[in-house]
Write a protein that holds these residues in place. Sequence first.
Motif, PDB file in Angstrom:
ATOM      1  N   ASP A 530       0.855  -1.184   0.000  1.00  0.00           N
ATOM      2  CA  ASP A 530       0.000   0.000   0.000  1.00  0.00           C
ATOM      3  C   ASP A 530       0.895   1.240   0.000  1.00  0.00           C
ATOM      4  N   GLY A 531       0.486   2.225  -0.758  1.00  0.00           N
ATOM      5  CA  GLY A 531       1.294   3.440  -0.845  1.00  0.00           C
ATOM      6  C   GLY A 531       2.438   3.303  -1.822  1.00  0.00           C
ATOM      7  N   VAL A 532       2.375   2.320  -2.725  1.00  0.00           N
ATOM      8  CA  VAL A 532       3.424   2.166  -3.739  1.00  0.00           C
ATOM      9  C   VAL A 532       3.248   3.215  -4.821  1.00  0.00           C
ATOM     10  N   ASN A 533       4.322   3.877  -5.165  1.00  0.00           N
ATOM     11  CA  ASN A 533       4.301   4.905  -6.201  1.00  0.00           C
ATOM     12  C   ASN A 533       5.432   4.617  -7.175  1.00  0.00           C
ATOM     13  N   ASP A 534       5.049   4.262  -8.428  1.00  0.00           N
ATOM     14  CA  ASP A 534       6.071   3.916  -9.436  1.00  0.00           C
ATOM     15  C   ASP A 534       6.979   2.811  -8.932  1.00  0.00           C
ATOM     16  N   ASP A 535       6.342   1.725  -8.422  1.00  0.00           N
ATOM     17  CA  ASP A 535       7.068   0.555  -7.902  1.00  0.00           C
ATOM     18  C   ASP A 535       7.948   0.895  -6.718  1.00  0.00           C
ATOM     19  N   THR A 536       7.645   1.971  -6.028  1.00  0.00           N
ATOM     20  CA  THR A 536       8.432   2.377  -4.866  1.00  0.00           C
ATOM     21  C   THR A 536       7.539   2.327  -3.634  1.00  0.00           C
ATOM     22  N   ALA A 537       7.926   1.484  -2.652  1.00  0.00           N
ATOM     23  CA  ALA A 537       7.124   1.327  -1.433  1.00  0.00           C
ATOM     24  C   ALA A 537       7.474   2.443  -0.459  1.00  0.00           C
ATOM     25  N   MET A 538       6.587   3.398  -0.326  1.00  0.00           N
ATOM     26  CA  MET A 538       6.830   4.545   0.546  1.00  0.00           C
ATOM     27  C   MET A 538       6.473   4.239   1.994  1.00  0.00           C
ATOM     28  N   ASN A 539       5.804   3.108   2.242  1.00  0.00           N
ATOM     29  CA  ASN A 539       5.325   2.787   3.582  1.00  0.00           C
ATOM     30  C   ASN A 539       5.943   1.482   4.079  1.00  0.00           C
ATOM     31  N   ALA A 540       5.791   1.237   5.380  1.00  0.00           N
ATOM     32  CA  ALA A 540       6.214  -0.019   5.992  1.00  0.00           C
ATOM     33  C   ALA A 540       5.185  -0.395   7.060  1.00  0.00           C
ATOM     34  N   TRP A 541       5.159  -1.691   7.396  1.00  0.00           N
ATOM     35  CA  TRP A 541       4.168  -2.189   8.356  1.00  0.00           C
ATOM     36  C   TRP A 541       4.614  -1.951   9.801  1.00  0.00           C
ATOM     37  N   ALA A 542       3.620  -1.678  10.643  1.00  0.00           N
ATOM     38  CA  ALA A 542       3.887  -1.467  12.068  1.00  0.00           C
ATOM     39  C   ALA A 542       2.697  -1.998  12.861  1.00  0.00           C
ATOM     40  N   PHE A 543       2.927  -2.257  14.137  1.00  0.00           N
ATOM     41  CA  PHE A 543       1.860  -2.699  15.048  1.00  0.00           C
ATOM     42  C   PHE A 543       1.670  -1.669  16.134  1.00  0.00           C
ATOM     43  N   ASP A 544       0.397  -1.457  16.470  1.00  0.00           N
ATOM     44  CA  ASP A 544       0.036  -0.543  17.550  1.00  0.00           C
ATOM     45  C   ASP A 544      -0.198  -1.372  18.817  1.00  0.00           C
ATOM     46  N   PHE A 545       0.665  -1.213  19.812  1.00  0.00           N
ATOM     47  CA  PHE A 545       0.537  -1.981  21.048  1.00  0.00           C
ATOM     48  C   PHE A 545      -0.466  -1.357  22.022  1.00  0.00           C
ATOM     49  N   LYS A 546      -1.216  -0.402  21.539  1.00  0.00           N
ATOM     50  CA  LYS A 546      -2.337   0.092  22.323  1.00  0.00           C
ATOM     51  C   LYS A 546      -3.635  -0.607  21.899  1.00  0.00           C
ATOM     52  N   SER A 547      -3.819  -0.773  20.586  1.00  0.00           N
ATOM     53  CA  SER A 547      -5.048  -1.388  20.077  1.00  0.00           C
ATOM     54  C   SER A 547      -4.842  -2.814  19.591  1.00  0.00           C
ATOM     55  N   GLY A 548      -3.592  -3.175  19.266  1.00  0.00           N
ATOM     56  CA  GLY A 548      -3.310  -4.501  18.743  1.00  0.00           C
ATOM     57  C   GLY A 548      -3.445  -4.611  17.244  1.00  0.00           C
ATOM     58  N   VAL A 549      -3.794  -3.548  16.552  1.00  0.00           N
ATOM     59  CA  VAL A 549      -3.969  -3.598  15.106  1.00  0.00           C
ATOM     60  C   VAL A 549      -2.644  -3.327  14.408  1.00  0.00           C
ATOM     61  N   ASP A 550      -2.565  -3.777  13.144  1.00  0.00           N
ATOM     62  CA  ASP A 550      -1.415  -3.446  12.323  1.00  0.00           C
ATOM     63  C   ASP A 550      -1.852  -2.453  11.260  1.00  0.00           C
ATOM     64  N   ASN A 551      -0.891  -1.746  10.703  1.00  0.00           N
ATOM     65  CA  ASN A 551      -1.185  -0.797   9.643  1.00  0.00           C
ATOM     66  C   ASN A 551       0.125  -0.428   8.968  1.00  0.00           C
ATOM     67  N   PHE A 552       0.004   0.212   7.803  1.00  0.00           N
ATOM     68  CA  PHE A 552       1.194   0.693   7.114  1.00  0.00           C
ATOM     69  C   PHE A 552       1.359   2.181   7.407  1.00  0.00           C
ATOM     70  N   LEU A 553       2.609   2.560   7.705  1.00  0.00           N
ATOM     71  CA  LEU A 553       2.935   3.956   8.018  1.00  0.00           C
ATOM     72  C   LEU A 553       3.970   4.455   7.032  1.00  0.00           C
ATOM     73  N   SER A 554       3.951   5.731   6.817  1.00  0.00           N
ATOM     74  CA  SER A 554       5.012   6.344   6.007  1.00  0.00           C
ATOM     75  C   SER A 554       6.361   6.079   6.666  1.00  0.00           C
TER      76      SER A 554
END
Length: 573
Positions: A530-554
């Motif tokens: 997610d957030g790929v621009n011209d085959d360039t991954a601008m984001n990386a995955w992270a986990f929130d230890f407050k809610s337990g969810v994962d998401n991609f961040l810049s």
Amino acid sequence: MFKYVFVTAAMLFLASCGGGSEDQIPETPKPILVTAGVAQTIDEQQTLDIVGVASGGTGEYVYAWLSSGDVNISHADTTAADASLVAPVVTAPTDFIIRLVATDSAGKQGENQFVLTVNPVNLPPEANIQVMQLEGYGNNRFPVMGTVVLDGSNSRDLDAPENMAEIATYEWQQTAGTLVTEGLDLTQSSLSFVAPITDNEESISFSLTVTDQEGESAESIVSVVLVGQSNTLPTIELNSDIAVFSGERIALQALVLSDAPRAKPFSIAWQSSMTTEGRLADIDQVNQIHTFASAPLVNETQHIIFTATARDSFGNEVTANKTITVWSQLNATINDTGVSAYGTDEKVFSSYQADFAGQDADYGNDRISTSGFIDKTGRGDQGFDFTRLNENGDQVDNTALPWRCVRDNITGLVWETKVSQDISNLHHADHVFTWYQSENNGNFEGDVNEMSTTCANPNGQCNTEAFVDAVNEQGLCGFFDWRLPTHQELQSIIHYGKSIFPLIDSEYFPFSGDSGSQALWYWTNVSSADGVNDDTAMNAWAFDFKSGVDNFLSKSVHARVRLVRAGKVEPEE
């Protein structure tokens, strides 16, 4: 069998000759005289021998017997006038024309015929009623609301005309008992109705009259018993069979029903068979329709049979079984979730919710730990199994002694812990980093974050790779191979069963962050599609230890890091 022989009358032929003249008068051709026989009357399917006579022709004759209808004539030798016939099946007296044709050697023909009258001879049909039986009840016994099927389709007529149905009409009649045929079609081969709701047993009777194509009739009588509410059996269904590990919970759910309105309330009793090791499953409440059992401790795979016996208000009982496979101790290589609570569609409970069985809290290491069947190497909340390591990497059994790392005994991973004092320490809890990786980065290395004050890296670069390099240069717990965790590795230590953040076992991972209303993001080493621009991954995955969810961040976002090393090594054979 009737046999008839026909004899022809003698015929006289006169010849004349001229008196002395040489001219001859031409000879008149002789006619072929044929006699087939006289009119006959026989019964259907009877055999009749027929004998004809021919005279007056030239040479030998060839004979042919013919009929006007479906009369079977046997005439194998056509040089003789003898034959036989079989009268067909008829439904009323029927006339057939039987002809005999004789052909002489000169090709001349003569013929004669007679009338064959065939009378019907009818055998009466057989009326036959079959009652479709219901499982669990005796012959011809039916519960309230049970479907009663009386089948007369096997009624027979042994002498039915060909190409016609054996039975022409069916007629049902109820002859005794509570009326159940009102509004039903009583002219079909079968009669079906639903047993009415009655309190007590009652016998009702029916007759079936069948009439064949020739007007003959036959009757059969049958009686069935309506057992009433007091003898109508309830039905019971159990939830599906499953397989569990020792210590996990087994949902025991029964569905008990009855078509008898006064059958409620139902009662139930659960039992379990014993394992070959002499253990019983511990059933929580044996008299509850919905309950649970704890799988017993076994050393090898066992099959346990749970039996539910349900009883209605009349004392009628039904029994059902379900077989549960119990596996021996779970040898997990991934952590459980830490969830031990039960949810409904309204709220969360700490106790088992029978109407919402099969939840996370019933299975896995968390449940096995609560049952007391888990054998931990170290300690930890729920199913987690952690061991503290000191600055040299040695185990610390005394909880009062300081530790610097934590080994996860399930996954084999060793984790960095944070400190709360000395902000200049590389491992201070409040340090945050941008995401940066020179390799395996989704075609975008990330943010170097130079000259930053968000961490204590001596080179002033507060990014994930610089932090890893700094820790490995300094060493931690005697190890120099620390790295950023994968997505799966970081999720493995999230404690989803905690109701307060941070969602991690704080007894082993203190100082994991107090964000207030903010999220507690921790980086993984995985770039995001997610957030790929011209085959360039601008984001990386992270986990929130407050809610337990994962998401991609810049990758330029500042987030926390918990380093990891190694993994579980399988023992050598």
